[in-house]
Design an enzyme around this catalytic site. Structure first.
Site, PDB file in Angstrom:
ATOM      1  N   ASP A  41       0.810  -1.209   0.000  1.00 28.14           N
ATOM      2  CA  ASP A  41       0.000   0.000   0.000  1.00 28.14           C
ATOM      3  C   ASP A  41       0.848   1.267   0.000  1.00 28.14           C
ATOM      4  O   ASP A  41       0.481   2.272  -0.608  1.00 28.14           O
ATOM      5  CB  ASP A  41      -0.930   0.005   1.215  1.00 28.14           C
ATOM      6  CG  ASP A  41      -2.053  -1.005   1.084  1.00 28.14           C
ATOM      7  OD1 ASP A  41      -2.365  -1.392  -0.052  1.00 28.14           O
ATOM      8  OD2 ASP A  41      -2.611  -1.407   2.125  1.00 28.14           O
ATOM      9  N   GLY A  42       1.990   1.227   0.679  1.00 28.70           N
ATOM     10  CA  GLY A  42       2.871   2.392   0.680  1.00 28.70           C
ATOM     11  C   GLY A  42       3.362   2.725  -0.708  1.00 28.70           C
ATOM     12  O   GLY A  42       3.404   3.900  -1.107  1.00 28.70           O
ATOM     13  N   ALA A 153      -6.940   3.028   7.168  1.00 26.59           N
ATOM     14  CA  ALA A 153      -5.514   3.112   7.478  1.00 26.59           C
ATOM     15  C   ALA A 153      -5.308   3.716   8.868  1.00 26.59           C
ATOM     16  O   ALA A 153      -5.799   3.184   9.863  1.00 26.59           O
ATOM     17  CB  ALA A 153      -4.810   3.914   6.383  1.00 26.59           C
TER      18      ALA A 153
END
Length: 252
Positions: A41-42, A153
């Protein structure tokens, strides 16, 4: 289909990049019809920021850890998978932070804009929504405004609500609130402007963070949805982001 194949800095992502480039070719990012992002995801957030304003859709495959924004990795039939993928349109948040010295800094956030104390002392923050004071003083470690896509998140880790993509809502979530102790945040219409004014800012310094952009020693932070900016993510059928957000709410 011209595919740009980008990879995170880990072995699994690099190996996948080599495999896909050998099988399907690799176009330059500037000329690609679709960007394939390999990582977690980063790395997806990094890729989305890189292509902000270009309108190029991004199809991610998980070669990282969590991969909430990614599809499952498979080297077979990639063009067919992309052709059948469902598009999800996201709007980031636009942050305008004013430093103690009066310097304005603007940045876009795909996940969230967060305010965080810089010292051992708790922050004191006044909250305004569309120009009206809603909370005269919040004593806390910080506070954040999240997009629906980012609600799973940092917002979720801070015990904020998960928001479906089509809800047109923005979670406003305190981080370790001390006073008022029982305030758990708010759900705001997506078209509002949220303003944070830092109280006792010399004694209790605060930093503002929009994804990767950090501004230290802020006096005022303005946040609103950037409706003029669109991001397009591609997901395999039945595994779209809306479905994942709903499913996350039933994860125990």
């Amino acid at each position: 289909m011209k595919l740009a194949i980008l990879a995170a800095q880990n072995e699994a992502a690099r190996e996948a990049q080599e495999t896909l480039a050998a099988r399907y070719g690799a176009a330059a990012p500037e000329t690609a019809e679709v960007v394939v992002a390999l990582g977690g995801d980063g790395f997806m957030l990094e890729t989305l920021h890189r292509f902000l304003g270009r309108g190029t859709p991004v199809y991610g495959m998980n070669r990282g850890s969590v991969g909430f924004l990614m599809n499952d990795y498979a080297a077979e039939d990639l063009p067919a998978r992309i052709a059948a993928a469902q598009a999800t349109t996201l709007h980031p948040l636009r942050m305008r932070a004013i430093t103690n010295g009066g310097t304005p800094v603007e940045a876009l956030a795909i996940n969230e804009v967060s305010l965080l104390r810089e010292s051992r002392q708790a922050a004191k923050i006044r909250i305004l929504v569309d120009g009206r004071v809603r909370l005269a003083e919040l004593i806390c470690d910080g506070i954040l405004v999240s997009t629906p896509a980012g609600s799973t998140a940092y917002n979720l880790s801070a015990h904020g609500p998960i928001v479906p993509l089509g809800a047109s809502l923005l979670p406003l979530t305190p981080i370790s609130a001390f006073r008022p102790r029982r305030w758990r945040g708010a759900l705001l219409p997506a078209d509002v402007e949220v303003v944070f004014e830092i109280l006792e800012r010399d004694k209790r310094p605060v930093a503002a963070v929009a994804d990767y952009t950090e501004v230290r020693d802020v006096s005022r932070v303005e946040v609103r949805e950037a409706r003029d900016v669109e991001l397009t993510l591609l997901f395999d059928p039945d595994h779209g982001l809306s479905e994942r957000i709903i499913a996350e709410q039933f994860t125990v």
